[in-house]
Design an enzyme around this catalytic site. Structure first.
Site, PDB file in Angstrom:
ATOM      1  N   TRP A  99     129.956 -47.290 -76.172  1.00 35.12           N
ATOM      2  CA  TRP A  99     129.790 -47.211 -77.624  1.00 35.12           C
ATOM      3  C   TRP A  99     128.846 -48.273 -78.148  1.00 35.12           C
ATOM      4  O   TRP A  99     128.022 -47.998 -79.021  1.00 35.12           O
ATOM      5  CB  TRP A  99     131.150 -47.251 -78.331  1.00 35.12           C
ATOM      6  CG  TRP A  99     131.924 -46.011 -78.038  1.00 35.12           C
ATOM      7  CD1 TRP A  99     133.081 -45.923 -77.313  1.00 35.12           C
ATOM      8  CD2 TRP A  99     131.581 -44.656 -78.399  1.00 35.12           C
ATOM      9  NE1 TRP A  99     133.476 -44.611 -77.211  1.00 35.12           N
ATOM     10  CE2 TRP A  99     132.579 -43.819 -77.865  1.00 35.12           C
ATOM     11  CE3 TRP A  99     130.537 -44.075 -79.119  1.00 35.12           C
ATOM     12  CZ2 TRP A  99     132.567 -42.421 -78.032  1.00 35.12           C
ATOM     13  CZ3 TRP A  99     130.514 -42.694 -79.287  1.00 35.12           C
ATOM     14  CH2 TRP A  99     131.517 -41.887 -78.747  1.00 35.12           C
ATOM     15  N   ASP A 167     132.284 -52.348 -85.017  1.00 34.46           N
ATOM     16  CA  ASP A 167     132.764 -50.976 -84.830  1.00 34.46           C
ATOM     17  C   ASP A 167     134.215 -51.076 -84.378  1.00 34.46           C
ATOM     18  O   ASP A 167     134.500 -51.483 -83.263  1.00 34.46           O
ATOM     19  CB  ASP A 167     131.899 -50.271 -83.768  1.00 34.46           C
ATOM     20  CG  ASP A 167     132.382 -48.856 -83.461  1.00 34.46           C
ATOM     21  OD1 ASP A 167     133.427 -48.435 -84.003  1.00 34.46           O
ATOM     22  OD2 ASP A 167     131.697 -48.164 -82.664  1.00 34.46           O
ATOM     23  N   LYS A 191     140.637 -41.723 -84.306  1.00 31.73           N
ATOM     24  CA  LYS A 191     141.335 -42.382 -83.212  1.00 31.73           C
ATOM     25  C   LYS A 191     142.690 -42.897 -83.696  1.00 31.73           C
ATOM     26  O   LYS A 191     143.710 -42.604 -83.101  1.00 31.73           O
ATOM     27  CB  LYS A 191     140.513 -43.529 -82.632  1.00 31.73           C
ATOM     28  CG  LYS A 191     139.056 -43.177 -82.306  1.00 31.73           C
ATOM     29  CD  LYS A 191     138.891 -42.453 -80.974  1.00 31.73           C
ATOM     30  CE  LYS A 191     137.544 -41.773 -80.805  1.00 31.73           C
ATOM     31  NZ  LYS A 191     136.365 -42.606 -81.002  1.00 31.73           N
TER      32      LYS A 191
END
Ligand SMILES: *Cc1c(COP(=O)(O)O)cnc(C)c1O
Length: 355
Positions: A99, A167, A191
Protein backbone atom coordinates in the site's frame (compact mmCIF):
# COMPACT_ATOMS: atom_id res chain seq x y z
CA UNK A 1 -19.46 -18.40 10.81
CA UNK A 2 -16.21 -16.69 11.70
CA UNK A 3 -15.42 -13.91 9.24
CA UNK A 4 -11.70 -13.15 8.91
CA UNK A 5 -12.04 -11.30 5.60
CA UNK A 6 -9.44 -8.59 4.95
CA UNK A 7 -11.75 -6.11 3.26
CA UNK A 8 -14.59 -5.54 2.76
CA UNK A 9 -14.87 -7.21 6.12
CA UNK A 10 -16.93 -8.04 9.16
CA UNK A 11 -19.33 -5.46 10.63
CA UNK A 12 -21.13 -5.62 13.99
CA UNK A 13 -24.44 -7.56 13.69
CA UNK A 14 -26.33 -4.66 15.27
CA UNK A 15 -25.01 -2.34 12.55
CA UNK A 16 -26.15 -4.71 9.80
CA UNK A 17 -29.62 -5.00 11.33
CA UNK A 18 -30.08 -1.23 11.57
CA UNK A 19 -28.72 -0.73 8.06
CA UNK A 20 -31.11 -3.33 6.66
CA UNK A 21 -34.06 -1.72 8.47
CA UNK A 22 -33.13 1.73 7.09
CA UNK A 23 -33.26 0.37 3.55
CA UNK A 24 -36.91 -0.53 4.07
CA UNK A 25 -37.98 2.39 6.24
CA UNK A 26 -35.68 5.19 7.34
CA UNK A 27 -36.69 6.47 10.79
CA UNK A 28 -40.39 5.79 10.35
CA UNK A 29 -40.71 7.99 7.27
CA UNK A 30 -41.95 5.21 5.00
CA UNK A 31 -39.02 6.05 2.70
CA UNK A 32 -35.83 4.11 2.18
CA UNK A 33 -32.51 5.75 3.08
CA UNK A 34 -31.72 5.03 -0.58
CA UNK A 35 -34.49 7.30 -1.86
CA UNK A 36 -34.11 10.56 0.03
CA UNK A 37 -32.17 13.64 -1.03
CA UNK A 38 -28.80 14.27 0.55
CA UNK A 39 -29.68 17.92 1.27
CA UNK A 40 -32.88 17.08 3.10
CA UNK A 41 -33.55 17.52 6.81
CA UNK A 42 -33.50 13.71 6.98
CA UNK A 43 -30.02 13.07 5.66
CA UNK A 44 -28.14 16.19 6.74
CA UNK A 45 -28.13 15.17 10.43
CA UNK A 46 -26.58 11.82 9.39
CA UNK A 47 -23.59 13.57 7.83
CA UNK A 48 -23.30 16.01 10.72
CA UNK A 49 -23.41 13.33 13.40
CA UNK A 50 -20.90 11.13 11.55
CA UNK A 51 -18.42 14.01 11.25
CA UNK A 52 -18.94 14.97 14.89
CA UNK A 53 -18.52 11.40 16.15
CA UNK A 54 -15.18 11.12 14.34
CA UNK A 55 -14.13 14.36 16.05
CA UNK A 56 -15.20 13.10 19.47
CA UNK A 57 -13.88 9.55 19.22
CA UNK A 58 -10.51 10.68 17.85
CA UNK A 59 -10.30 13.87 19.96
CA UNK A 60 -9.36 16.03 17.02
CA UNK A 61 -7.98 19.57 17.00
CA UNK A 62 -10.39 22.37 15.95
CA UNK A 63 -8.20 23.05 12.89
CA UNK A 64 -8.76 19.51 11.63
CA UNK A 65 -11.62 19.05 9.18
CA UNK A 66 -13.51 15.77 8.76
CA UNK A 67 -14.62 14.76 5.26
CA UNK A 68 -16.35 11.74 3.76
CA UNK A 69 -15.24 11.41 0.14
CA UNK A 70 -15.61 8.99 -2.75
CA UNK A 71 -12.99 7.00 -4.56
CA UNK A 72 -11.57 4.82 -1.81
CA UNK A 73 -8.22 5.20 -0.14
CA UNK A 74 -6.56 4.75 -3.53
CA UNK A 75 -7.85 8.16 -4.65
CA UNK A 76 -6.08 9.68 -1.66
CA UNK A 77 -2.80 8.38 -3.04
CA UNK A 78 -3.11 11.15 -5.67
CA UNK A 79 -5.32 13.64 -3.85
CA UNK A 80 -2.84 14.06 -0.98
CA UNK A 81 0.16 15.14 -3.11
CA UNK A 82 -2.08 17.13 -5.48
CA UNK A 83 -3.12 19.29 -2.50
CA UNK A 84 -0.02 19.22 -0.29
CA UNK A 85 3.02 18.86 -2.55
CA UNK A 86 4.16 21.82 -4.71
CA UNK A 87 5.70 20.58 -7.97
CA UNK A 88 9.21 21.85 -7.16
CA UNK A 89 9.21 20.41 -3.62
CA UNK A 90 9.83 17.08 -1.96
CA UNK A 91 7.78 14.73 0.15
CA UNK A 92 9.15 11.98 2.39
CA UNK A 93 7.53 8.54 2.15
CA UNK A 94 8.16 5.30 3.98
CA UNK A 95 8.03 2.13 1.92
CA UNK A 96 6.68 -0.67 4.11
CA UNK A 97 4.45 -2.76 1.86
CA UNK A 98 2.14 -2.91 -1.14
CA UNK A 99 0.00 0.00 0.00
CA UNK A 100 2.78 2.47 0.70
CA UNK A 101 4.38 1.52 -2.64
CA UNK A 102 1.14 2.49 -4.39
CA UNK A 103 1.04 5.82 -2.54
CA UNK A 104 4.65 6.51 -3.58
CA UNK A 105 3.90 5.80 -7.23
CA UNK A 106 1.14 8.43 -7.31
CA UNK A 107 3.07 11.06 -5.33
CA UNK A 108 5.83 10.82 -7.95
CA UNK A 109 3.39 12.31 -10.46
CA UNK A 110 3.23 15.60 -8.51
CA UNK A 111 6.64 16.27 -6.97
CA UNK A 112 9.81 14.58 -5.80
CA UNK A 113 9.49 11.63 -3.45
CA UNK A 114 12.33 10.92 -1.03
CA UNK A 115 12.21 7.49 0.59
CA UNK A 116 12.72 8.10 4.33
CA UNK A 117 12.83 4.42 5.21
CA UNK A 118 12.16 1.14 3.45
CA UNK A 119 11.78 -2.53 4.27
CA UNK A 120 11.33 -3.52 0.64
CA UNK A 121 14.62 -5.40 0.44
CA UNK A 122 13.71 -7.84 3.19
CA UNK A 123 10.34 -8.48 1.52
CA UNK A 124 8.39 -6.05 3.72
CA UNK A 125 8.72 -8.05 6.93
CA UNK A 126 9.49 -5.20 9.30
CA UNK A 127 9.12 -1.48 9.96
CA UNK A 128 12.31 0.54 9.29
CA UNK A 129 14.10 1.18 12.59
CA UNK A 130 15.54 4.54 11.57
CA UNK A 131 14.27 7.26 9.26
CA UNK A 132 16.26 9.66 7.13
CA UNK A 133 14.05 12.60 6.38
CA UNK A 134 15.03 15.16 3.77
CA UNK A 135 15.04 18.58 5.49
CA UNK A 136 13.11 20.02 2.55
CA UNK A 137 10.28 17.47 2.75
CA UNK A 138 6.81 19.00 3.01
CA UNK A 139 5.38 16.03 4.88
CA UNK A 140 6.12 12.43 5.89
CA UNK A 141 3.76 9.72 4.66
CA UNK A 142 3.25 6.49 6.61
CA UNK A 143 0.97 3.51 6.09
CA UNK A 144 0.23 2.76 9.74
CA UNK A 145 -0.85 -0.80 8.99
CA UNK A 146 0.10 -2.76 5.89
CA UNK A 147 -2.97 -4.88 5.28
CA UNK A 148 -1.31 -7.32 2.88
CA UNK A 149 2.10 -7.79 4.50
CA UNK A 150 0.81 -7.72 8.08
CA UNK A 151 3.26 -5.15 9.42
CA UNK A 152 2.16 -2.25 11.60
CA UNK A 153 3.86 0.83 13.00
CA UNK A 154 3.59 0.15 16.75
CA UNK A 155 5.54 3.34 17.49
CA UNK A 156 4.58 6.28 15.29
CA UNK A 157 7.34 8.90 15.02
CA UNK A 158 5.38 11.81 16.50
CA UNK A 159 8.35 13.99 17.45
CA UNK A 160 9.34 15.09 13.94
CA UNK A 161 8.99 18.70 12.88
CA UNK A 162 7.11 18.11 9.66
CA UNK A 163 3.45 17.25 9.10
CA UNK A 164 2.55 13.56 9.30
CA UNK A 165 0.26 12.09 6.66
CA UNK A 166 -1.07 8.62 7.42
CA UNK A 167 -2.98 5.96 5.53
CA UNK A 168 -4.91 4.33 8.39
CA UNK A 169 -7.27 2.33 6.18
CA UNK A 170 -6.84 -0.92 8.07
CA UNK A 171 -6.24 0.19 11.66
CA UNK A 172 -8.48 3.26 12.00
CA UNK A 173 -10.53 3.21 15.25
CA UNK A 174 -8.51 0.27 16.61
CA UNK A 175 -5.76 2.07 18.51
CA UNK A 176 -5.38 5.32 20.41
CA UNK A 177 -2.90 7.80 18.99
CA UNK A 178 -2.49 11.58 19.31
CA UNK A 179 -4.69 12.06 16.25
CA UNK A 180 -4.85 15.81 16.88
CA UNK A 181 -1.17 16.05 15.88
CA UNK A 182 -1.49 14.54 12.41
CA UNK A 183 -1.51 16.75 9.34
CA UNK A 184 -3.72 14.41 7.36
CA UNK A 185 -5.29 11.00 8.01
CA UNK A 186 -7.17 8.97 5.43
CA UNK A 187 -8.90 5.62 5.50
CA UNK A 188 -11.16 3.63 3.20
CA UNK A 189 -14.15 2.60 5.31
CA UNK A 190 -14.41 -1.03 4.26
CA UNK A 191 -11.77 -2.50 6.57
CA UNK A 192 -12.69 -1.32 10.03
CA UNK A 193 -15.35 1.35 9.75
CA UNK A 194 -18.16 0.46 7.40
CA UNK A 195 -18.92 -0.61 3.84
CA UNK A 196 -16.96 0.09 0.69
CA UNK A 197 -17.69 3.30 -1.17
CA UNK A 198 -16.63 5.98 1.27
CA UNK A 199 -13.39 7.32 2.53
CA UNK A 200 -12.66 9.22 5.73
CA UNK A 201 -10.28 12.16 5.33
CA UNK A 202 -9.13 14.26 8.28
CA UNK A 203 -7.06 17.25 7.23
CA UNK A 204 -5.53 20.12 9.15
CA UNK A 205 -6.72 23.12 7.16
CA UNK A 206 -3.46 25.03 7.80
CA UNK A 207 -1.70 22.71 5.32
CA UNK A 208 -3.94 23.69 2.41
CA UNK A 209 -3.54 26.36 -0.23
CA UNK A 210 0.22 25.95 -0.72
CA UNK A 211 0.34 23.80 -3.85
CA UNK A 212 1.26 25.68 -7.02
CA UNK A 213 -1.13 23.91 -9.35
CA UNK A 214 -4.73 24.18 -10.43
CA UNK A 215 -6.67 21.51 -8.60
CA UNK A 216 -9.89 20.15 -10.11
CA UNK A 217 -12.84 21.07 -7.91
CA UNK A 218 -13.65 17.50 -6.89
CA UNK A 219 -10.01 16.93 -5.89
CA UNK A 220 -9.67 20.12 -3.83
CA UNK A 221 -10.03 19.53 -0.08
CA UNK A 222 -10.86 23.23 0.41
CA UNK A 223 -13.96 22.92 -1.77
CA UNK A 224 -15.14 19.88 0.20
CA UNK A 225 -14.52 21.69 3.50
CA UNK A 226 -16.45 24.74 2.30
CA UNK A 227 -19.42 22.55 1.39
CA UNK A 228 -19.25 20.55 4.66
CA UNK A 229 -18.54 17.31 2.84
CA UNK A 230 -21.53 17.76 0.52
CA UNK A 231 -19.81 19.20 -2.54
CA UNK A 232 -21.67 16.67 -4.65
CA UNK A 233 -23.94 13.77 -3.72
CA UNK A 234 -22.10 11.90 -0.97
CA UNK A 235 -22.35 8.09 -0.87
CA UNK A 236 -25.36 8.42 1.44
CA UNK A 237 -25.84 4.78 2.37
CA UNK A 238 -22.15 4.17 3.02
CA UNK A 239 -21.99 7.27 5.21
CA UNK A 240 -25.04 6.05 7.11
CA UNK A 241 -23.47 2.64 7.80
CA UNK A 242 -20.28 4.38 8.92
CA UNK A 243 -22.39 6.45 11.31
CA UNK A 244 -23.96 3.28 12.73
CA UNK A 245 -20.48 1.77 13.16
CA UNK A 246 -19.17 4.91 14.87
CA UNK A 247 -22.13 4.83 17.28
CA UNK A 248 -21.35 1.17 17.98
CA UNK A 249 -17.68 1.96 18.71
CA UNK A 250 -18.77 4.71 21.10
CA UNK A 251 -21.29 2.46 22.90
CA UNK A 252 -18.66 -0.24 23.33
CA UNK A 253 -16.35 2.19 25.09
CA UNK A 254 -14.63 4.06 22.30
CA UNK A 255 -11.19 3.63 20.77
CA UNK A 256 -9.57 2.72 24.11
CA UNK A 257 -11.86 -0.31 24.40
CA UNK A 258 -11.31 -1.28 20.74
CA UNK A 259 -7.57 -1.13 21.36
CA UNK A 260 -7.82 -3.28 24.49
CA UNK A 261 -9.80 -5.95 22.63
CA UNK A 262 -7.53 -5.82 19.64
CA UNK A 263 -4.42 -6.37 21.78
CA UNK A 264 -6.12 -9.32 23.47
CA UNK A 265 -7.10 -10.95 20.15
CA UNK A 266 -3.66 -10.39 18.61
CA UNK A 267 -1.88 -11.77 21.68
CA UNK A 268 -3.96 -14.93 21.65
CA UNK A 269 -3.35 -15.43 17.95
CA UNK A 270 0.42 -14.80 17.96
CA UNK A 271 0.99 -16.78 21.19
CA UNK A 272 -0.66 -19.76 19.51
CA UNK A 273 1.30 -19.24 16.30
CA UNK A 274 4.60 -19.11 18.21
CA UNK A 275 3.73 -22.22 20.22
CA UNK A 276 3.12 -24.34 17.11
CA UNK A 277 6.32 -25.10 15.14
CA UNK A 278 4.19 -26.19 12.17
CA UNK A 279 3.26 -22.55 11.54
CA UNK A 280 5.54 -19.69 10.75
CA UNK A 281 5.09 -15.91 11.12
CA UNK A 282 7.38 -14.06 8.68
CA UNK A 283 6.98 -10.59 10.25
CA UNK A 284 9.45 -9.26 12.85
CA UNK A 285 7.83 -9.82 16.26
CA UNK A 286 7.88 -6.14 17.24
CA UNK A 287 6.18 -5.09 14.00
CA UNK A 288 3.42 -7.65 13.81
CA UNK A 289 0.05 -6.21 12.90
CA UNK A 290 -2.76 -6.42 15.44
CA UNK A 291 -5.24 -6.26 12.58
CA UNK A 292 -3.90 -8.57 9.85
CA UNK A 293 -1.78 -11.53 10.95
CA UNK A 294 0.05 -13.32 8.14
CA UNK A 295 1.57 -16.77 8.39
CA UNK A 296 2.77 -19.74 6.39
CA UNK A 297 3.27 -23.43 7.08
CA UNK A 298 6.68 -25.05 7.17
CA UNK A 299 5.34 -27.87 5.03
CA UNK A 300 3.53 -26.20 2.12
CA UNK A 301 1.90 -29.50 1.14
CA UNK A 302 -0.26 -29.19 4.29
CA UNK A 303 -1.59 -25.77 3.35
CA UNK A 304 -4.58 -26.92 1.34
CA UNK A 305 -5.59 -29.40 4.05
CA UNK A 306 -5.42 -26.63 6.64
CA UNK A 307 -7.49 -24.32 4.48
CA UNK A 308 -10.08 -27.07 4.02
CA UNK A 309 -10.23 -27.66 7.77
CA UNK A 310 -10.85 -23.94 8.30
CA UNK A 311 -13.58 -23.86 5.68
CA UNK A 312 -15.24 -26.96 7.11
CA UNK A 313 -15.32 -25.22 10.50
CA UNK A 314 -17.04 -22.17 9.00
CA UNK A 315 -13.97 -19.92 9.02
CA UNK A 316 -13.71 -17.72 5.99
CA UNK A 317 -11.24 -15.24 4.56
CA UNK A 318 -8.08 -16.98 5.77
CA UNK A 319 -6.26 -17.39 2.47
CA UNK A 320 -3.36 -14.92 2.08
CA UNK A 321 -3.36 -12.11 -0.48
CA UNK A 322 -2.68 -13.35 -4.01
CA UNK A 323 0.62 -11.41 -4.07
CA UNK A 324 2.17 -13.01 -0.97
CA UNK A 325 0.44 -16.39 -0.55
CA UNK A 326 0.18 -18.26 2.75
CA UNK A 327 -2.55 -17.21 5.15
CA UNK A 328 -3.92 -14.00 6.55
CA UNK A 329 -6.23 -13.60 9.50
CA UNK A 330 -7.90 -10.20 9.83
CA UNK A 331 -9.00 -9.27 13.33
CA UNK A 332 -10.88 -6.03 12.90
CA UNK A 333 -12.97 -4.31 15.60
CA UNK A 334 -16.15 -6.24 14.83
CA UNK A 335 -14.45 -9.66 15.07
CA UNK A 336 -15.28 -11.21 18.45
CA UNK A 337 -12.56 -12.79 20.60
CA UNK A 338 -14.53 -16.05 20.29
CA UNK A 339 -13.65 -16.22 16.60
CA UNK A 340 -9.94 -16.03 17.41
CA UNK A 341 -10.41 -18.66 20.12
CA UNK A 342 -12.11 -20.97 17.62
CA UNK A 343 -9.33 -20.49 15.08
CA UNK A 344 -6.47 -20.96 17.54
CA UNK A 345 -7.97 -24.19 18.89
CA UNK A 346 -8.42 -25.42 15.33
CA UNK A 347 -4.74 -24.64 14.66
CA UNK A 348 -3.69 -26.49 17.82
CA UNK A 349 -5.80 -29.53 16.90
CA UNK A 350 -4.54 -29.50 13.34
CA UNK A 351 -0.93 -29.40 14.52
CA UNK A 352 -1.55 -32.35 16.86
CA UNK A 353 -3.19 -34.43 14.16
CA UNK A 354 -0.63 -33.68 11.46
CA UNK A 355 2.55 -33.09 13.48
C1 LIG B 1 -7.46 -1.45 1.24
C2 LIG B 1 -6.41 -0.43 1.42
C3 LIG B 1 -6.25 0.64 0.53
C4 LIG B 1 -7.09 0.79 -0.73
O1 LIG B 1 -8.40 1.07 -0.44
P1 LIG B 1 -9.46 1.25 -1.61
O2 LIG B 1 -10.63 1.78 -0.85
O3 LIG B 1 -9.69 -0.08 -2.23
O4 LIG B 1 -8.92 2.23 -2.58
C5 LIG B 1 -5.28 1.57 0.78
N1 LIG B 1 -4.47 1.47 1.85
C6 LIG B 1 -4.58 0.45 2.73
C7 LIG B 1 -3.66 0.40 3.90
C8 LIG B 1 -5.54 -0.53 2.54
O5 LIG B 1 -5.66 -1.54 3.41
Amino acid sequence: MDNFNAGPSILPPAVLEQAAAAIRDFQGTGLSILEIGHRTALFQPVMEEARQLVRDLMQLHPDQEVLFLHGGASTQFMQVPMNLLPSNKKAAYTDTGIWSAKAIKEANLYGTVEIAGSSKEGGYRAIPRTLEIDPEAQYLHLTTNETVHGVQWQQIPMELDLPLVADMSSDILSRSLPFDRFGLIYAGAQKNMGPAGVNLVIVNKNLLGKADRRIPTMMDYREHIREESMLNTPPVFAVYVVLLTLRWVKEQGGIIEMEKRSIEKAKLFYDTLDALPMFNGPVATADRSHMNAVFTMNDPTLESAFLKACEAAGMIGIKGHRSVGGFRVSMYNALPLESVKALTSLMTDFAQQNG
